[in-house]
Scaffold this active site. Sequence first.
Site, mmCIF file in Angstrom:
data_model
loop_
_atom_site.group_PDB
_atom_site.id
_atom_site.type_symbol
_atom_site.label_atom_id
_atom_site.label_comp_id
_atom_site.label_asym_id
_atom_site.label_seq_id
_atom_site.Cartn_x
_atom_site.Cartn_y
_atom_site.Cartn_z
ATOM 1 N N ASP A 211 0.926 -0.818 0.323
ATOM 2 C CA ASP A 211 0.117 0.202 0.185
ATOM 3 C C ASP A 211 1.236 1.408 0.024
ATOM 4 O O ASP A 211 1.937 1.426 0.910
ATOM 5 C CB ASP A 211 -0.864 -0.204 1.388
ATOM 6 C CG ASP A 211 -1.992 1.160 1.304
ATOM 7 O OD1 ASP A 211 -3.629 0.381 1.186
ATOM 8 O OD2 ASP A 211 -1.772 2.271 0.639
ATOM 9 N N ILE A 212 0.023 2.089 -0.371
ATOM 10 C CA ILE A 212 1.485 3.676 -1.113
ATOM 11 C C ILE A 212 1.369 4.487 0.609
ATOM 12 O O ILE A 212 2.628 4.720 0.725
ATOM 13 C CB ILE A 212 0.789 3.908 -2.089
ATOM 14 C CG1 ILE A 212 1.458 5.377 -2.412
ATOM 15 C CG2 ILE A 212 -0.208 5.096 -1.592
ATOM 16 C CD1 ILE A 212 1.692 6.129 -3.779
ATOM 17 N N ASN B 272 -13.186 -3.541 2.057
ATOM 18 C CA ASN B 272 -13.814 -1.772 2.297
ATOM 19 C C ASN B 272 -14.835 -2.459 1.231
ATOM 20 O O ASN B 272 -14.153 -2.549 0.066
ATOM 21 C CB ASN B 272 -13.348 -0.765 1.813
ATOM 22 C CG ASN B 272 -12.118 -0.791 3.555
ATOM 23 O OD1 ASN B 272 -12.655 -1.443 5.310
ATOM 24 N ND2 ASN B 272 -10.949 -0.422 3.214
ATOM 25 N N GLU C 210 -12.186 3.168 -1.287
ATOM 26 C CA GLU C 210 -11.705 4.431 -2.152
ATOM 27 C C GLU C 210 -11.110 3.877 -3.381
ATOM 28 O O GLU C 210 -11.902 4.403 -4.584
ATOM 29 C CB GLU C 210 -10.275 5.062 -1.449
ATOM 30 C CG GLU C 210 -10.113 5.657 -0.425
ATOM 31 C CD GLU C 210 -8.607 6.495 0.359
ATOM 32 O OE1 GLU C 210 -8.332 5.654 -1.250
ATOM 33 O OE2 GLU C 210 -9.015 6.570 0.900
ATOM 34 N N VAL C 211 -10.824 2.672 -3.839
ATOM 35 C CA VAL C 211 -10.598 2.183 -5.083
ATOM 36 C C VAL C 211 -11.726 1.064 -5.327
ATOM 37 O O VAL C 211 -11.815 0.196 -5.123
ATOM 38 C CB VAL C 211 -9.423 1.778 -5.039
ATOM 39 C CG1 VAL C 211 -8.752 1.114 -6.401
ATOM 40 C CG2 VAL C 211 -8.087 2.456 -4.463
ATOM 41 N N HIS D 179 -10.773 -5.421 -3.530
ATOM 42 C CA HIS D 179 -9.229 -6.058 -2.951
ATOM 43 C C HIS D 179 -9.462 -5.983 -1.797
ATOM 44 O O HIS D 179 -10.061 -5.775 -0.543
ATOM 45 C CB HIS D 179 -8.535 -4.436 -3.008
ATOM 46 C CG HIS D 179 -8.477 -3.698 -2.603
ATOM 47 N ND1 HIS D 179 -9.316 -2.828 -3.470
ATOM 48 C CD2 HIS D 179 -8.515 -2.334 -1.382
ATOM 49 C CE1 HIS D 179 -10.490 -1.487 -2.843
ATOM 50 N NE2 HIS D 179 -9.736 -1.606 -1.459
ATOM 51 N N HIS E 209 -7.297 -6.281 2.172
ATOM 52 C CA HIS E 209 -5.705 -5.180 2.698
ATOM 53 C C HIS E 209 -5.561 -7.087 3.641
ATOM 54 O O HIS E 209 -5.842 -6.847 4.574
ATOM 55 C CB HIS E 209 -6.378 -4.013 3.591
ATOM 56 C CG HIS E 209 -6.958 -2.950 3.291
ATOM 57 N ND1 HIS E 209 -6.285 -1.914 2.598
ATOM 58 C CD2 HIS E 209 -7.955 -2.676 2.654
ATOM 59 C CE1 HIS E 209 -6.629 -0.668 2.438
ATOM 60 N NE2 HIS E 209 -7.839 -1.448 1.775
HETATM 61 P P1 5GP Z 1 -9.813 1.187 -0.336
HETATM 62 O O1 5GP Z 1 -10.165 2.359 0.786
HETATM 63 O O2 5GP Z 1 -10.079 1.253 -1.711
HETATM 64 O O3 5GP Z 1 -9.918 -0.433 0.776
HETATM 65 O O4 5GP Z 1 -8.102 1.521 -0.040
HETATM 66 C C1 5GP Z 1 -7.709 1.790 -1.125
HETATM 67 C C2 5GP Z 1 -6.052 1.735 -0.695
HETATM 68 O O5 5GP Z 1 -5.111 1.463 -1.763
HETATM 69 C C3 5GP Z 1 -5.157 2.872 0.827
HETATM 70 O O6 5GP Z 1 -5.152 2.079 1.241
HETATM 71 C C4 5GP Z 1 -4.408 3.717 0.066
HETATM 72 O O7 5GP Z 1 -3.403 4.120 0.768
HETATM 73 C C5 5GP Z 1 -4.291 2.282 -1.694
HETATM 74 N N1 5GP Z 1 -3.381 3.492 -2.394
HETATM 75 C C6 5GP Z 1 -4.091 4.132 -3.586
HETATM 76 N N2 5GP Z 1 -3.845 4.722 -3.954
HETATM 77 C C7 5GP Z 1 -2.764 3.620 -4.088
HETATM 78 C C8 5GP Z 1 -1.682 4.005 -5.423
HETATM 79 O O8 5GP Z 1 -1.308 3.941 -6.102
HETATM 80 N N3 5GP Z 1 -0.494 2.369 -5.509
HETATM 81 C C9 5GP Z 1 -0.563 1.335 -4.033
HETATM 82 N N4 5GP Z 1 0.390 1.208 -4.191
HETATM 83 N N5 5GP Z 1 -1.566 2.142 -3.164
HETATM 84 C C10 5GP Z 1 -2.654 2.775 -3.505
#
Ligand code: 5GP
Length: 126
Positions: free
Chosen positions: A39-40, A97, A105-106, A110, A112
């Site tokens: 994760d970034i 999530n 967010e994405v 996925h 974690h």
């Molecule tokens: P969500 O909230 O969708 O479950 O988690 C999305 C995750 O993707 C977040 O923890 C965020 O830090 C990570 N993320 C967002 N953009 C990028 C990216 O460009 N590269 C990587 N490696 N992780 C990302």
Amino acid sequence: MPVSGLGPYDDSNIFARILRGEIPASRVHEDEWVLAFHDIAPQAPVHVLVIPKGRYVSLADFASQAPAAAVAGFWRSVAQIAQTLELEAPGYRIITNIGADAGQEVPHFHVHIFGGRPLGRLVARE
Ligand code: 5GP
């Protein structure tokens, strides 16, 4: 049709772009079913994201639309990645999530993987 309040799959989402190799990611594992990368913005010493290679927005979408072999392959890879990261003995947490209330967010399904320190009790904070 995707089974999700998230709408149809958006091919421009950031994980789709990582899958296509358009933007870099710190990869930890790739096989027929998944890509895993750091994760970034890590929230634990180990914070790895595991994504299926197919176009699924959520768990419901993935579970209902993906071939059975892809569903099995995905979860087996998640477990194998945690083992490879040496998290099995100390323990770890997996979270996915889904949708607005979870703050997804994405919009590419996925998981974690968190580990590397005691993670405390899981609480659902606002
Ligand atoms: P969500 O909230 O969708 O479950 O988690 C999305 C995750 O993707 C977040 O923890 C965020 O830090 C990570 N993320 C967002 N953009 C990028 C990216 O460009 N590269 C990587 N490696 N992780 C990302």
